[in-house]
Design a protein around this motif. Structure first.
Motif, short mmCIF file in Angstrom:
data_model
loop_
_atom_site.label_atom_id
_atom_site.label_comp_id
_atom_site.label_asym_id
_atom_site.label_seq_id
_atom_site.Cartn_x
_atom_site.Cartn_y
_atom_site.Cartn_z
N THR A 2 0.85 -1.19 0.00
CA THR A 2 0.00 0.00 0.00
C THR A 2 0.89 1.24 0.00
OG1 THR A 2 -0.08 0.23 2.41
CG2 THR A 2 -1.69 -1.27 1.38
N MET A 3 0.26 2.41 0.01
CA MET A 3 1.01 3.65 0.03
C MET A 3 1.76 3.85 1.34
SD MET A 3 0.67 4.85 -2.94
CE MET A 3 1.52 6.39 -2.66
N ASP A 4 1.45 3.02 2.34
CA ASP A 4 2.20 3.08 3.60
C ASP A 4 3.66 2.71 3.40
OD1 ASP A 4 -0.06 3.84 4.96
OD2 ASP A 4 -0.59 1.81 5.58
N TRP A 5 3.96 2.03 2.29
CA TRP A 5 5.33 1.63 2.00
C TRP A 5 6.18 2.80 1.50
CZ3 TRP A 5 7.70 -3.34 2.09
CH2 TRP A 5 6.87 -4.36 2.56
N CYS A 6 5.56 3.89 1.12
CA CYS A 6 6.34 4.99 0.52
C CYS A 6 5.95 6.33 1.14
CB CYS A 6 6.17 5.01 -0.99
SG CYS A 6 4.47 4.74 -1.57
N PRO A 7 6.26 6.53 2.41
CA PRO A 7 5.91 7.80 3.07
C PRO A 7 6.62 9.00 2.46
CG PRO A 7 7.40 6.50 4.45
CD PRO A 7 6.97 5.62 3.32
N VAL A 132 7.02 -9.82 -7.33
CA VAL A 132 6.61 -9.19 -6.08
C VAL A 132 7.81 -8.54 -5.39
CG1 VAL A 132 5.74 -9.62 -3.75
CG2 VAL A 132 4.63 -10.70 -5.73
N TYR A 133 8.94 -9.25 -5.35
CA TYR A 133 10.11 -8.70 -4.67
C TYR A 133 10.73 -7.56 -5.48
CZ TYR A 133 10.05 -12.21 -1.02
OH TYR A 133 9.69 -12.96 0.07
N HIS A 134 10.71 -7.67 -6.80
CA HIS A 134 11.20 -6.57 -7.62
C HIS A 134 10.34 -5.33 -7.41
CE1 HIS A 134 13.74 -9.37 -9.84
NE2 HIS A 134 14.32 -8.33 -10.39
N ARG A 135 9.03 -5.53 -7.38
CA ARG A 135 8.11 -4.41 -7.19
C ARG A 135 8.37 -3.74 -5.85
NH1 ARG A 135 2.64 -6.70 -6.76
NH2 ARG A 135 3.13 -7.51 -8.82
N ALA A 138 11.69 -1.85 -5.91
CA ALA A 138 11.62 -0.63 -6.72
C ALA A 138 10.88 0.48 -5.97
CB ALA A 138 10.92 -0.92 -8.05
N ILE A 139 9.79 0.14 -5.30
CA ILE A 139 9.03 1.14 -4.54
C ILE A 139 9.88 1.71 -3.41
CG2 ILE A 139 7.04 1.53 -3.05
CD1 ILE A 139 6.32 1.19 -5.98
N LEU A 140 10.57 0.83 -2.68
CA LEU A 140 11.38 1.29 -1.56
C LEU A 140 12.54 2.16 -2.04
CD1 LEU A 140 11.48 -1.95 0.64
CD2 LEU A 140 10.13 0.13 1.02
N ALA A 144 13.14 6.16 -1.19
CA ALA A 144 14.36 6.69 -0.59
C ALA A 144 14.91 7.85 -1.40
CB ALA A 144 15.40 5.57 -0.49
N ILE A 145 14.87 7.73 -2.73
CA ILE A 145 15.40 8.78 -3.60
C ILE A 145 14.54 10.04 -3.50
CG2 ILE A 145 15.83 9.41 -6.00
CD1 ILE A 145 16.33 6.35 -6.47
N VAL A 146 13.22 9.86 -3.58
CA VAL A 146 12.31 11.00 -3.53
C VAL A 146 12.43 11.72 -2.18
CG1 VAL A 146 9.87 11.65 -3.43
CG2 VAL A 146 10.68 10.13 -5.23
N ALA A 147 12.48 10.95 -1.09
CA ALA A 147 12.60 11.57 0.23
C ALA A 147 13.90 12.37 0.35
CB ALA A 147 12.53 10.50 1.32
N PHE A 148 14.99 11.81 -0.18
CA PHE A 148 16.28 12.49 -0.13
C PHE A 148 16.22 13.81 -0.88
CE2 PHE A 148 20.41 13.49 -1.89
CZ PHE A 148 21.25 13.34 -0.82
#
Length: 249
Positions: A2-7, A132-135, A138-140, A144-148
């Protein structure tokens, strides 16, 4: 997932609510996560590129533009954004490696899915597990990049000349202006019905801006504009009545 994975992505997209392409890609990410679709990989990459575009648009120097071509790779976009943020020192080499691996991750998934195809002779379960693991990776990585980039942007010194940020963003600068700069309004002259606002600078000079009252109200306070319009309509009715009475006399 869910979107909880990408705060970090959620925070950046909430901050830049007026960036249409970013919001469109954010919606695509939400849809792909809700449906457990591999399109989340593309949406994650797209979000990184959109954030880079926003950062570059805000901070790029028009005399020395850093913006890549539209068909540039995600590596090029993030590299340009980090340069715009003046983060190109040695301690960010590992961050550059993260960008490279994120791009490679998406390409690997694309190749893997193409090779497997719909008739993968019993490989479906294996391929689905990898997907599933690639997805997830990629999200994580994208988060990390966007937050940085987003938090580095929040700490950057923005240029009010081309910033898309609201007035409140420049609180310290606003306080300086409000403390040291005065305001006067020149009476209407015979040549124009448009008043002139004079901003009185601390060195004795002034900045003059000629602007219609209606334009000023419309741009600054729509409620005040409507209130002024209603009052003006009432005044015009009285003027028209007076003209009619004088004509009858």
């Amino acid at each position: 997932m869910t979107m909880d994975w990408c705060p970090g992505i959620r925070e950046a997209c909430a901050h830049w609510r007026d960036a249409p392409m970013l919001q469109h890609t954010f919606e695509a990410l939400q849809t792909s996560l809700d449906s457990d679709s591999d399109a989340a990989i593309d949406a994650a990459k797209g979000l990184v590129e959109c954030v880079c575009r926003v950062v570059i648009d805000q901070l790029d120097d028009p005399t020395k533009p850093l913006k890549p071509r539209d068909d540039a790779s995600i590596n090029d976009w993030v590299s340009a954004a980090t340069r715009a943020l003046k983060l190109g020192d040695i301690r960010h080499r590992k961050f550059s490696d993260l960008i490279k691996h994120h791009n490679g991750l998406a390409d690997s998934l694309r190749v893997l899915r193409n090779d497997a195809g719909p008739l993968s002779h019993g490989k479906d379960g294996f391929i689905q597990t990898l997907t599933v693991y690639h997805r997830r990776a990629a999200i994580l990585a994208a988060d990390a990049i966007v937050a940085f980039l987003h938090h580095a942007y929040l700490e950057a010194q923005l240029n009010p000349m081309n910033s898309r940020e609201p007035w409140e963003w420049f609180a310290a600068d606003n306080a300086l202006i409000d403390t040291h700069v005065g305001l006067a309004v020149d009476a209407e002259d015979s040549d124009s019905s448009t008043p002139t606002l004079r901003f009185l600078l601390p060195d004795g000079d002034d900045l003059s801006i000629k602007i219609e009252v209606s334009r000023l109200l419309y741009q600054l306070d729509r409620g005040a504009y409507v209130e002024a319009l209603n009052a003006a309509r009432g005044a015009q009715v009285l003027v028209d009545q007076s003209i009619e009475e004088q004509g009858e006399a």
